[in-house]
Design a protein around this motif. Structure first.
Motif, PDB file in Angstrom:
ATOM      1  N   THR A  12       0.663  -1.176   0.122  1.00 22.71           N
ATOM      2  CA  THR A  12       0.036   0.110   0.037  1.00 22.71           C
ATOM      3  C   THR A  12       0.917   1.378  -0.011  1.00 22.71           C
ATOM      4  OG1 THR A  12      -1.582  -1.181   1.063  1.00 22.71           O
ATOM      5  CG2 THR A  12      -1.868   1.223   1.254  1.00 22.71           C
ATOM      6  N   PHE A  13       2.043   1.161   0.614  1.00 23.79           N
ATOM      7  CA  PHE A  13       2.757   2.375   1.083  1.00 23.79           C
ATOM      8  C   PHE A  13       3.247   2.612  -0.635  1.00 23.79           C
ATOM      9  CE2 PHE A  13       7.003   4.245   1.425  1.00 23.79           C
ATOM     10  CZ  PHE A  13       6.827   5.390   2.457  1.00 23.79           C
ATOM     11  N   TYR A  14       4.005   1.647  -1.259  1.00 28.27           N
ATOM     12  CA  TYR A  14       4.535   1.708  -2.616  1.00 28.27           C
ATOM     13  C   TYR A  14       3.506   2.317  -3.652  1.00 28.27           C
ATOM     14  CZ  TYR A  14       6.056   0.385  -7.208  1.00 28.27           C
ATOM     15  OH  TYR A  14       6.089   0.312  -8.777  1.00 28.27           O
ATOM     16  N   LEU A  15       2.094   1.662  -3.529  1.00 30.77           N
ATOM     17  CA  LEU A  15       1.100   1.957  -4.256  1.00 30.77           C
ATOM     18  C   LEU A  15       0.756   3.476  -4.480  1.00 30.77           C
ATOM     19  CD1 LEU A  15      -0.933  -1.144  -4.714  1.00 30.77           C
ATOM     20  CD2 LEU A  15       0.820  -0.532  -6.421  1.00 30.77           C
ATOM     21  N   ARG A  16       0.594   3.917  -3.140  1.00 28.64           N
ATOM     22  CA  ARG A  16       0.322   5.337  -2.794  1.00 28.64           C
ATOM     23  C   ARG A  16       1.266   6.403  -3.321  1.00 28.64           C
ATOM     24  NH1 ARG A  16      -3.911   6.176   0.851  1.00 28.64           N
ATOM     25  NH2 ARG A  16      -2.858   8.456   1.564  1.00 28.64           N
ATOM     26  N   MET A  17       2.682   5.981  -3.180  1.00 34.68           N
ATOM     27  CA  MET A  17       3.627   6.727  -3.396  1.00 34.68           C
ATOM     28  C   MET A  17       3.795   6.920  -5.002  1.00 34.68           C
ATOM     29  SD  MET A  17       7.947   6.709  -2.606  1.00 34.68           S
ATOM     30  CE  MET A  17       7.492   7.178  -0.849  1.00 34.68           C
ATOM     31  N   LEU A  18       3.603   5.543  -5.673  1.00 31.60           N
ATOM     32  CA  LEU A  18       3.393   5.271  -7.240  1.00 31.60           C
ATOM     33  C   LEU A  18       2.446   6.428  -7.779  1.00 31.60           C
ATOM     34  CD1 LEU A  18       4.421   4.355  -9.945  1.00 31.60           C
ATOM     35  CD2 LEU A  18       2.858   2.388  -9.457  1.00 31.60           C
ATOM     36  N   LEU A  19       1.169   6.235  -7.190  1.00 28.52           N
ATOM     37  CA  LEU A  19       0.198   7.333  -7.536  1.00 28.52           C
ATOM     38  C   LEU A  19       0.580   8.555  -7.395  1.00 28.52           C
ATOM     39  CD1 LEU A  19      -2.660   7.816  -8.496  1.00 28.52           C
ATOM     40  CD2 LEU A  19      -3.313   7.379  -6.062  1.00 28.52           C
ATOM     41  N   TYR A  20       1.349   9.107  -6.351  1.00 28.15           N
ATOM     42  CA  TYR A  20       1.783  10.591  -6.024  1.00 28.15           C
ATOM     43  C   TYR A  20       2.809  10.715  -7.282  1.00 28.15           C
ATOM     44  CZ  TYR A  20       4.313  14.457  -4.808  1.00 28.15           C
ATOM     45  OH  TYR A  20       4.901  15.753  -4.827  1.00 28.15           O
TER      46      TYR A  20
END
Length: 343
Positions: A12-20
């Motif tokens: 989740t941390f990685y995906l949220r950063m990728l979305l940003y």
């Protein structure tokens, strides 16, 4: 701003950063959009001046948001949480703008040798004709290959091997020599970017904990420049898949352009170059090979910047100096030099 104690799992941390990262890319495209005014409006139109909004937006919006992202990337108490509100927040704007401009100056100064090469080459190229240019490149290639063969022949002579003969056609050698010098300038610039890559994360940590950013930066990077270069090389390796795909895409586009040009000379009704076929592979490489690895590169840089080797060393020294407990007694749970749990 209210801080939440939620802890994201790694995915989740990685995906949220990728979305940003995609949101930040969109903001950069919006900042670059005014450049279209240079091509959309006719010559002499005052609307072309709207292109000046591009550097204004880059400086006043994009650069400060890099420090907002650092605030979101720097974790509190080891909790793994990425907040979009923090990453897109322009609070403390004046300090973020000042720090981002100072960071840009520190990076750009490492590019001065490369800029000097480009400026010198541009003004020299304007003063010479094509024949002089080719002759100069050939002479440069002859000098370079002559030095190389002399050095190589010295060592070959020590082992009795056959001597090298300098080539007669040295034009391409001259081109390679010029590109090598320019590449050296780019390498120096990239090294400067690596040296300054940890600055915004250390600033975010220092600002959050009321420390001096300058002192914190010197303290955390003292004696760690080689480790910082190692992290930079790891980040460079993460570029390799995109670079390979991009080179293949550009090579395919150039091949298609050459074929289209050949058809133009040999046929009257040439279909021309298919721009979609040339651009789509490059775009796909960017979306699927560059962007997914970008959060990992940012996480590695932030982790390096925030790893406090001085505290680790002091903690280890305190453990070694702590007196051992007498036989039959339990050792203390925490030594005086360690940070125990808070009540």
């Amino acid at each position: 701003m209210q801080y939440t104690a939620v802890k994201h799992n790694p995915l989740t941390f990685y995906l949220r950063m990728l979305l940003y990262m995609f949101v930040a890319l969109l903001l950069r495209l919006m900042a670059l959009a005014p450049l279209a005014c240079l091509f959309v409006f006719p010559a002499g139109s005052p609307m072309k001046l709207l292109a000046l909004l591009c550097p204004v937006l880059l400086v006043l919006l994009v650069l400060p948001l890099r420090y907002s992202f650092a605030e979101a990337a720097v974790q509190r108490d080891g909790r793994r949480y990425f907040s979009f509100d923090t990453a897109l927040n322009l609070g403390n704007y004046g300090e973020k703008l000042a720090e981002s401009l100072l960071h840009a100056v520190h990076v750009l100064k490492w590019g001065l040798p490369f800029f000097a090469m480009l400026i010198y080459g541009y003004y020299w190229y304007k003063e010479v004709d094509a024949l002089t240019l080719l002759s100069t490149l050939s002479q440069l290639g002859r000098s370079w290959t002559g030095i190389w063969c002399s050095v190589a022949n010295f060592f070959l002579g020590l082992v009795g091997a056959a001597q090298l003969t300098p080539p007669q056609n040295t034009l391409m050698d001259g081109v390679v020599a010029v590109l090598a010098v320019l590449g050296l300038g780019v390498a120096v610039w990239l090294y400067g970017a690596v040296r300054n890559s940890a600055a915004r994360y250390i600033w975010a940590f220092a600002n959050r904990n009321d420390h001096s950013p300058r002192k914190e930066l010197r303290r955390r990077l003292r004696g760690r420049r080689m480790a910082q270069l190692g992290v930079g090389l790891i980040n460079l390796v993460l570029w390799v898949p995109f670079i390979i795909a991009a080179v293949a895409a550009v090579k395919g586009a150039l091949t298609g352009a050459a074929m289209a040009l050949l058809e133009t000379f040999t046929q009257q009704n040439s279909a021309g170059l298919d721009m979609a076929a040339a651009v789509m592979p490059l775009l796909a490489a960017f979306v699927f090979l560059y962007m997914p690895l970008l959060p990992i590169r940012r996480i590695l840089t932030a982790a390096f910047a925030l790893w406090d080797h001085h505290s680790k060393a002091q903690s280890g020294a305190a453990v070694k100096q702590a007196p051992s407990a007498p036989a039959g007694e339990a050792a203390p749970a925490f030594t005086p030099g360690e940070n125990g749990p808070r009540a």
